[in-house]
Design an enzyme around this catalytic site. Structure first.
Site, short mmCIF file in Angstrom:
data_model
loop_
_atom_site.label_atom_id
_atom_site.label_comp_id
_atom_site.label_asym_id
_atom_site.label_seq_id
_atom_site.Cartn_x
_atom_site.Cartn_y
_atom_site.Cartn_z
N CYS A 89 -32.49 -35.39 2.20
CA CYS A 89 -33.07 -35.78 3.49
C CYS A 89 -34.58 -35.97 3.46
O CYS A 89 -35.09 -37.05 3.74
CB CYS A 89 -32.72 -34.74 4.56
N HIS A 150 -37.56 -33.82 10.29
CA HIS A 150 -37.46 -33.18 8.97
C HIS A 150 -38.58 -33.59 8.03
O HIS A 150 -38.38 -33.73 6.81
CB HIS A 150 -36.09 -33.49 8.34
#
Length: 499
Positions: A89, A150
């Site tokens: 990610c 993130h």
């Protein structure tokens, strides 16, 4: 009467003539600016989380229902060799946002922590990195991010928000600064630093047993130690326990939060209603900015574990909880596309759909697979040297500009989105740094036959694991054994293995 020319027509005084020229010039300039602004499309970028390329109907899945993503592919251009720059990610999204390999910005690592683990950590996307949101913001775009970030939050204090989306070119943010993990859902097994947490719990139990043994021995007269020593040992045990439980014991509270801009709106967040909140925010953003131009990045929480799915979709697919979550994701995409169309923006909007990397093969519980399907490709999330970890869906739609139903078999990258949208927004790609992406517009429109990438490199952490060579002028289709080369339609992955 005023002076006349030999032809009998009146002459304008010089001062009035200049005034007319200035007025006409201003009007023309205003029209040019308005016309230029009208040619800037709205840009809608939708990114799923952990979605496998084999999970979609338009990429060959005939058992999961994804009609909305499939319709997007039918109305636009589908890329069959679209590649993430990283199989995890944090680095993949950093590359997507900046058009550069994550190792150039320090968003890759090789110490086991390749994705950000805590909201309170000081790491994140550096302030001197330029995102496509920042460039488009400078070109007059409204810029919004709904969903997962993130890329870090803070540097030196909990309030400096140096890595926050609003510090990277976004005007508006609503969503998770972190990512979904099992810790976010009460009753699930811990995920964050699970091995470390298990060791610390074991050490605590051993120390507690030792303190109890000392206390029992003292009470029975077996040990000649003072009660002060026993109390001191118990105090040390308590401090040790508090030192780690203050973080790990409240992981849900620290990490699983929702923010609107700089304000925390839910702590901890309620996962069961997160999808509807994000959908409402996305639809509302489109309505607020329908006069455009706008950039909206919808970073879905689906289909990352723990796969929280509303009751309307539970048990409806042929593939258990993961399948249910994929079908709910497709519905969310459909609702966002409907909002675009209801406001008459379909022909004015470049829409893009992808995933941040391949499906998570290792995600399982005692009953079933909880990760995605990567089709024929070996590997998955976290595996930088295998195709399944980096090959992702790539669909672009812009009616009237991009041909409907076109399929492109050339190698492309998530890093190509940066120069593509910057070009469409009238901005300039930064010239003071190395850029790894190339604009996709010539390829999408059919103006060129081959990808601008001759080489593509993929890393696991900071180490090069695979390199792909693609002869641009004369592609050579072949298929080799997976042990030496990943399955490709044109070109080959050279897998680099340590000696």
């Amino acid at each position: 009467m005023g002076p006349t020319s030999q032809s009998g027509r009146a002459k304008l005084p010089a001062r009035e003539f200049l005034a007319v020229l200035v007025t006409v010039s201003c009007l023309l300039r205003t029209c040019e600016l308005k016309a230029a602004n009208e040619f800037k499309p709205n840009i809608l970028l939708i990114m799923a989380d952990d979605l496998g390329i084999g999970d979609l109907g338009c990429y060959g899945n005939d058992t999961l229902r994804t009609p909305n993503v499939d319709r997007l592919a039918q109305e636009g251009v589908r890329l069959t060799q679209h590649l993430a720059a990283a199989p995890l990610c944090t680095p993949s999204r950093a590359s997507f946002l900046t058009g550069r390999h994550a190792l150039r910005s320090g968003m890759e690592a090789s110490n086991g922590y390749r994705a950000l683990q805590w909201n309170a950590g000081s790491g994140g996307l550096p302030e001197n990195e330029t995102t496509f949101a920042r460039v488009l913001q400078q070109q007059g775009y409204a810029t919004g991010l709904i969903g997962k970030w993130h890329q870090g939050v803070n540097c030196e204090s909990r309030t400096d928000h140096c890595h926050h989306p609003l510090n990277h070119g976004f005007d508006y943010f609503f969503g998770m600064p972190f990512t979904l993990v099992n810790d976010c859902l009460p009753g699930r097994s811990p995920e964050l630093d699970a091995a470390t947490r298990a060791r610390l719990r074991h050490y605590t139990q051993m120390m507690a047993l030792g303190v109890l043994t000392l206390a029992a021995g003292k009470a029975c007269g077996l040990f000649f130690i003072s009660w002060k020593a026993v109390l001191g040992a118990a105090s040390l045990l308590f401090l040790f326990f508090v030192s780690w439980y203050a973080s790990f014991g409240f992981a849900r509270r620290w990490n699983c939060i929702l923010m609107r801009n700089h304000e925390v709106t839910e702590q901890p967040m309620v996962l069961e209603r997160a999808a509807s909140l994000l959908l409402n925010e996305a639809v509302s953003y489109i309505e607020r900015n329908k006069h455009g131009p706008f950039l909206l990045v919808v970073s879905l929480l689906h289909v990352h574990v723990p796969l929280v799915t509303t009751k309307e979709f539970l048990g409806k697919s042929q593939h258990g909880l993961y399948g249910d979550n994929v079908e709910e994701m497709d519905w969310l995409v459909g609702e966002i596309l409907n909002a675009v169309e209801e406001h008459g923006l379909k022909n004015k909007t470049l829409t893009y759909f992808t995933s941040d990397h391949g499906g998570h093969l290792e995600a399982r519980d005692e009953h079933s697979q909880l990760g995605g399907w990567n089709g024929i490709y070996r590997g998955g999330k976290g595996m930088g040297g295998w195709e399944g970890g980096i090959r992702v869906p790539g669909i672009f739609r812009w009616p009237g500009v991009l041909p409907a139903g076109r399929v492109v078999h050339e190698p492309t990258s998530l890093m190509d989105v940066f120069p593509t949208v910057v070009q469409l927004g009238g901005g300039q790609v930064p010239q003071d740094r190395v850029m790894d992406g190339h604009s996709l517009m010539p390829l999408l429109q059919g103006d060129v036959e081959h990808s601008a990438h001759e080489f593509l490199f993929h890393y696991c952490g900071k180490y090069l694991h695979a390199a792909r060579w693609h002869e641009k002028e004369k592609p050579i289709p072949f298929l080799q054994d997976e042990e030496s080369c990943l399955v490709c339609q044109e070109g080959c992955w050279l897998v680099l293995t340590p000696s």
